[in-house]
Design an enzyme around this catalytic site. Structure first.
Site, PDB file in Angstrom:
ATOM      1  N   CYS A 198       2.795  28.787  13.952  1.00  5.84           N
ATOM      2  CA  CYS A 198       2.265  29.987  14.230  1.00  5.84           C
ATOM      3  C   CYS A 198       3.152  31.035  15.271  1.00  5.84           C
ATOM      4  CB  CYS A 198       0.754  29.820  14.783  1.00  5.84           C
ATOM      5  SG  CYS A 198       0.269  28.094  14.657  1.00  5.84           S
TER       6      CYS A 198
ATOM      7  N   ARG B 211       6.316  16.153  15.146  1.00  9.44           N
ATOM      8  CA  ARG B 211       5.121  15.797  16.191  1.00  9.44           C
ATOM      9  C   ARG B 211       5.477  14.363  16.728  1.00  9.44           C
ATOM     10  NH1 ARG B 211      -0.288  18.994  13.881  1.00  9.44           N
ATOM     11  NH2 ARG B 211       0.784  21.177  14.096  1.00  9.44           N
TER      12      ARG B 211
ATOM     13  N   GLN C 295       4.035  21.662   6.212  1.00  3.28           N
ATOM     14  CA  GLN C 295       2.666  22.361   5.806  1.00  3.28           C
ATOM     15  C   GLN C 295       2.860  23.478   4.964  1.00  3.28           C
ATOM     16  OE1 GLN C 295       2.078  23.718  10.197  1.00  3.28           O
ATOM     17  NE2 GLN C 295       0.749  21.732  10.470  1.00  3.28           N
TER      18      GLN C 295
ATOM     19  N   ASP D 253       1.928  26.398   5.153  1.00  2.00           N
ATOM     20  CA  ASP D 253       1.145  27.128   6.085  1.00  2.00           C
ATOM     21  C   ASP D 253       1.115  28.700   5.865  1.00  2.00           C
ATOM     22  OD1 ASP D 253       0.024  27.175   8.655  1.00  2.00           O
ATOM     23  OD2 ASP D 253       1.795  27.104   9.883  1.00  2.00           O
TER      24      ASP D 253
ATOM     25  N   HIS E  59      -0.571  32.419   7.834  1.00  5.44           N
ATOM     26  CA  HIS E  59      -0.935  33.137   8.842  1.00  5.44           C
ATOM     27  C   HIS E  59      -1.387  34.605   8.465  1.00  5.44           C
ATOM     28  CE1 HIS E  59       1.098  30.070  11.060  1.00  5.44           C
ATOM     29  NE2 HIS E  59      -0.086  29.866  11.718  1.00  5.44           N
TER      30      HIS E  59
ATOM     31  N   LYS F  81     -12.454  25.678  13.076  1.00  7.20           N
ATOM     32  CA  LYS F  81     -11.810  25.557  11.823  1.00  7.20           C
ATOM     33  C   LYS F  81     -12.767  25.047  10.880  1.00  7.20           C
ATOM     34  CE  LYS F  81      -9.206  21.469  13.264  1.00  7.20           C
ATOM     35  NZ  LYS F  81      -8.917  20.469  12.478  1.00  7.20           N
TER      36      LYS F  81
ATOM     37  N   HIS G   7      -5.193  31.055  10.321  1.00  4.94           N
ATOM     38  CA  HIS G   7      -4.335  30.054  10.162  1.00  4.94           C
ATOM     39  C   HIS G   7      -4.798  29.296   8.991  1.00  4.94           C
ATOM     40  CE1 HIS G   7      -2.775  29.925  14.404  1.00  4.94           C
ATOM     41  NE2 HIS G   7      -3.872  30.531  14.463  1.00  4.94           N
TER      42      HIS G   7
HETATM   43 ZN    ZN Z   1      -1.173  28.356  12.825  1.00  7.21          ZN
END
Ligand code: ZN
Length: 415
Positions: free
Chosen positions: A106, A135, A153, A155, A157, A244, A290
């Site tokens: 992000c 992580r 991910q 991912d 946005h 979320k 997200h």
């Molecule tokens: Zn994000």
């Protein structure tokens, strides 16, 4: 909720099937929690990812690309340096500058959005990227994909105005539904809210959280009316920056997995001072959504390996059809069929070893191939192939062209 608690592995555990079907491996030299994807496993990942991009295509997403490290200052601004610090991999450069491996995308994507002012006419901006985050997880189960250090991910946005939240949310929800419908799955929906007893765990004020959680509840309520999708609320499951919507799927063994997620974030736009220019020429605070459709490709793949017990549908199978000549004298014809399949982008394998037919067919079955074709004297005489299916047995003789047409149709329909 996840399967890391189960210590006894059944034969359909993704750790066992992943090895048997040669999808991924781990190396002691590389380290625990760092899966290495084989050629076959990489096909599986890419097919899952490609499908997400196909579904995103009609909603105006753009691909972006970011580096995997960043200066410490980015995460100080985002708040991750404080709140996420145990999980951050830190790097110090030879000049003594502090960097971190990205644990999420992000803040980088925010910097892309913020490269220039955006007029309200350009909103929403929708960025997506399939990329790894890192992580520093405490070592959990070894050899599995459900708890990893390198997480891929899918991912995205969406940067949008407050009055666009609902529409954008519902579009992503449509993508989630279409994706999981292809696997015959209906998902449970969880509204993951903050733990009001521990406000210090999260970024932002109570007021912002109240607004965001109410917005999500309204969206879920509307979806429930239109699509009959029920939901439940779970305090304490929110992300650092906002509430979320999490989607849960069940594997064949009945275990529940968290898969897709859509998150509403009114906090990072505050911290990074993100705005657009509205109709009156003034700066207007925007919000971020997200989302990840597979959640992570590791989790998505692990779930589907267990859900299908390794018997992937044709479109997802790393090898889609195996070509089996009965004897080496049939190899030349078999090779022509194999080449034709490859020319049509059908993932085929040619088993031209000097082995008996029974062994070759057993091998195709052990590897859970959706189809194999046998080529002997009869087939060559008739100019045909004999097709056999993992799920429906003998399908009889057909021409090469009929074979290609049947397979391509099935791949396209994701049956
Ligand atoms: Zn994000």
């Amino acid at each position: 909720m996840d399967n890391e608690k189960d210590n006894v592995m059944d034969k359909n555990d993704h750790r066992i099937l992943g090895k048997e079907l040669d999808l991924f491996t781990f190396s002691e030299l590389v380290g625990p929690g760092l899966p290495l994807w084989t050629p076959k496993g990489t096909v599986l990942r890419e097919e899952l990812d490609k499908f997400v991009w196909e579904l995103r295509a009609k909603y105006g997403y753009s691909r972006v690309t970011i580096p995997h490290i960043t200066k410490r200052e980015l995460y100080e601004t985002s708040g991750h340096w404080d709140k996420f610090s145990d999980e951050l991999f830190r790097i110090t450069s030879r000049e003594g500058k502090e960097y971190a491996m990205k644990p999420m995308n992000c803040p980088h994507h925010i910097q892309i959005f913020d490269r220039k002012p955006h007029s309200y006419r350009e909103m929403p901006q929708r960025y997506a990227e399939t990329t790894m985050v890192y992580r520093d997880e405490q070592s959990g189960e070894l050899g599995g994909l459900t708890r990893v250090v390198s997480i891929t991910q899918d991912d995205s946005h969406v940067f949008c105005r407050t009055n666009q939240i609902k529409e954008e949310f519902l579009k992503i929800w449509d993508i989630v539904d279409s994706f999981y419908k292809a696997f015959g799955l209906s998902l449970k929906v969880r509204l993951s809210f903050r733990d009001t007893k521990e406000p210090g765990k999260y970024l932002g004020t109570k007021e912002i959280w109240d607004v965001a959680e109410n917005e999500l509840r309204n969206i879920a309520e509307e979806r429930k009316k239109e699509h009959k999708t029920d939901y439940f609320e779970a305090p304490g499951e929110a992300a650092l920056y906002g509430p979320k919507l999490d989607f849960m799927a069940k594997s064949s063994a009945g275990r529940e997995w968290q898969v897709a997620t859509i998150q509403l974030d009114m906090n990072l736009p505050e911290r990074f001072n993100l705005s657009c220019i509205n109709e009156r020429g003034g700066k207007e605070r925007i919000v971020m959504i997200h989302s990840a459709i597979n959640g992570s490709l590791e989790r998505g793949a692990a779930f589907l390996i267990e859900y299908y017990e390794g018997n992937f549908p044709l479109w997802l199978s790393p090898v889609q059809v195996k070509v089996i000549p009965v004897r080496t004298s049939h190899n030349e014809y078999a090779k022509r069929v194999f080449e034709l399949l490859k020319e049509n982008n059908i993932r085929a394998e040619l088993d031209d070893a000097d082995e008996n037919l029974g062994k070759k067919v057993r091998d195709a079955k052990t590897n859970k191939m959706p189809y194999w074709i046998v080529i002997g004297d009869k087939e060559i005489e008739a100019g045909k192939v004999t097709l056999e299916s993992r799920d429906s047995g003998q399908l009889g003789q057909m021409t090469k062209e009929e074979l290609v047409k049947k397979l391509l149709e099935e791949i396209k329909d994701k049956k």
